[in-house]
Design an enzyme around this catalytic site. Structure first.
Site, PDB file in Angstrom:
ATOM      1  N   GLY A 104       0.811  -1.208   0.000  1.00 43.14           N
ATOM      2  CA  GLY A 104       0.000   0.000   0.000  1.00 43.14           C
ATOM      3  C   GLY A 104       0.842   1.255   0.000  1.00 43.14           C
ATOM      4  O   GLY A 104       1.999   1.251   0.420  1.00 43.14           O
ATOM      5  N   CYS A 105       0.233   2.339  -0.486  1.00 42.00           N
ATOM      6  CA  CYS A 105       0.864   3.661  -0.452  1.00 42.00           C
ATOM      7  C   CYS A 105      -0.226   4.650  -0.029  1.00 42.00           C
ATOM      8  O   CYS A 105      -1.106   4.288   0.738  1.00 42.00           O
ATOM      9  CB  CYS A 105       1.481   4.008  -1.808  1.00 42.00           C
ATOM     10  SG  CYS A 105       0.285   4.127  -3.159  1.00 42.00           S
ATOM     11  N   LEU A 106      -0.195   5.862  -0.542  1.00 42.54           N
ATOM     12  CA  LEU A 106      -1.222   6.835  -0.176  1.00 42.54           C
ATOM     13  C   LEU A 106      -2.506   6.628  -0.975  1.00 42.54           C
ATOM     14  O   LEU A 106      -3.599   6.639  -0.431  1.00 42.54           O
ATOM     15  CB  LEU A 106      -0.703   8.265  -0.366  1.00 42.54           C
ATOM     16  CG  LEU A 106      -1.638   9.366   0.117  1.00 42.54           C
ATOM     17  CD1 LEU A 106      -1.872   9.257   1.622  1.00 42.54           C
ATOM     18  CD2 LEU A 106      -1.085  10.731  -0.237  1.00 42.54           C
ATOM     19  N   TYR A 133      -3.675   4.165   1.580  1.00 43.17           N
ATOM     20  CA  TYR A 133      -3.903   4.565   2.970  1.00 43.17           C
ATOM     21  C   TYR A 133      -5.103   5.502   3.076  1.00 43.17           C
ATOM     22  O   TYR A 133      -5.863   5.435   4.041  1.00 43.17           O
ATOM     23  CB  TYR A 133      -2.632   5.230   3.522  1.00 43.17           C
ATOM     24  CG  TYR A 133      -2.720   5.641   4.966  1.00 43.17           C
ATOM     25  CD1 TYR A 133      -2.687   4.687   5.986  1.00 43.17           C
ATOM     26  CD2 TYR A 133      -2.822   6.984   5.322  1.00 43.17           C
ATOM     27  CE1 TYR A 133      -2.763   5.061   7.321  1.00 43.17           C
ATOM     28  CE2 TYR A 133      -2.892   7.367   6.651  1.00 43.17           C
ATOM     29  CZ  TYR A 133      -2.868   6.410   7.643  1.00 43.17           C
ATOM     30  OH  TYR A 133      -2.943   6.779   8.962  1.00 43.17           O
TER      31      TYR A 133
END
Length: 152
Positions: A104-106, A133
């Site tokens: 995952g990232c933003l 996120y």
């Protein structure tokens, strides 16, 4: 001397060529399996998957998924975004190639690129978390956030 007229398709190609990606920088043709945040949350909470956060260290410190590991995929520099050239090597220090990993990232963009790199490097059970996120927080899922000084 007569001027030769080039077909318009050729002219468009010649003009667009500088905009095409450089050889070797094309996105991976390997499809990246993806899951939504609800599925990712269930997979991580069941203990069968581990969460890899590929945001920058600064982003991670502002809040992150519980029990996640942070290995940045990109760094934000004064010159712009720069890829972490040791990303796969750093991930390999913490995960086996057979581990079940949710990346995952933003927002889900960096994590998709990072997932593709991991798959290309031989990691077998990698899934990109769609929405990142931001979607995790919007769905009210548990996060770790730093304590404010006035709350101590």
């Amino acid at each position: 001397m007569a001027m030769m007229r080039l077909p318009s398709v050729l002219v468009i190609y010649i003009l667009a060529a500088p905009l095409l990606p450089a050889r070797g920088s094309e996105p991976s043709s390997t499809p990246v399996p993806s899951v939504d945040v609800t599925a990712a949350s269930h997979l991580v909470s069941s203990g069968g998957h581990r969460y890899l956060d590929v945001r920058t260290e600064e982003e991670f410190k502002k809040g992150h998924v519980e029990n996640s590991l942070n290995v940045p995929f990109l760094f934000f520099t004064p010159q712009g975004k720069e890829k972490n050239t040791k990303f796969v090597e750093q991930v390999a220090l913490h995960y086996y190639k057979e581990d079940n990993i949710i990346v995952g990232c933003l927002s889900g963009v960096r994590s998709e690129l990072a997932s593709a790199d991991l798959i290309a490097a031989g990691f077998k059970n990698v899934k990109n978390m769609e929405g990142g996120y931001t979607a995790w927080v919007e769905n009210g899922l548990v996060v770790n956030k730093p304590q404010a000084n006035d709350e101590l």
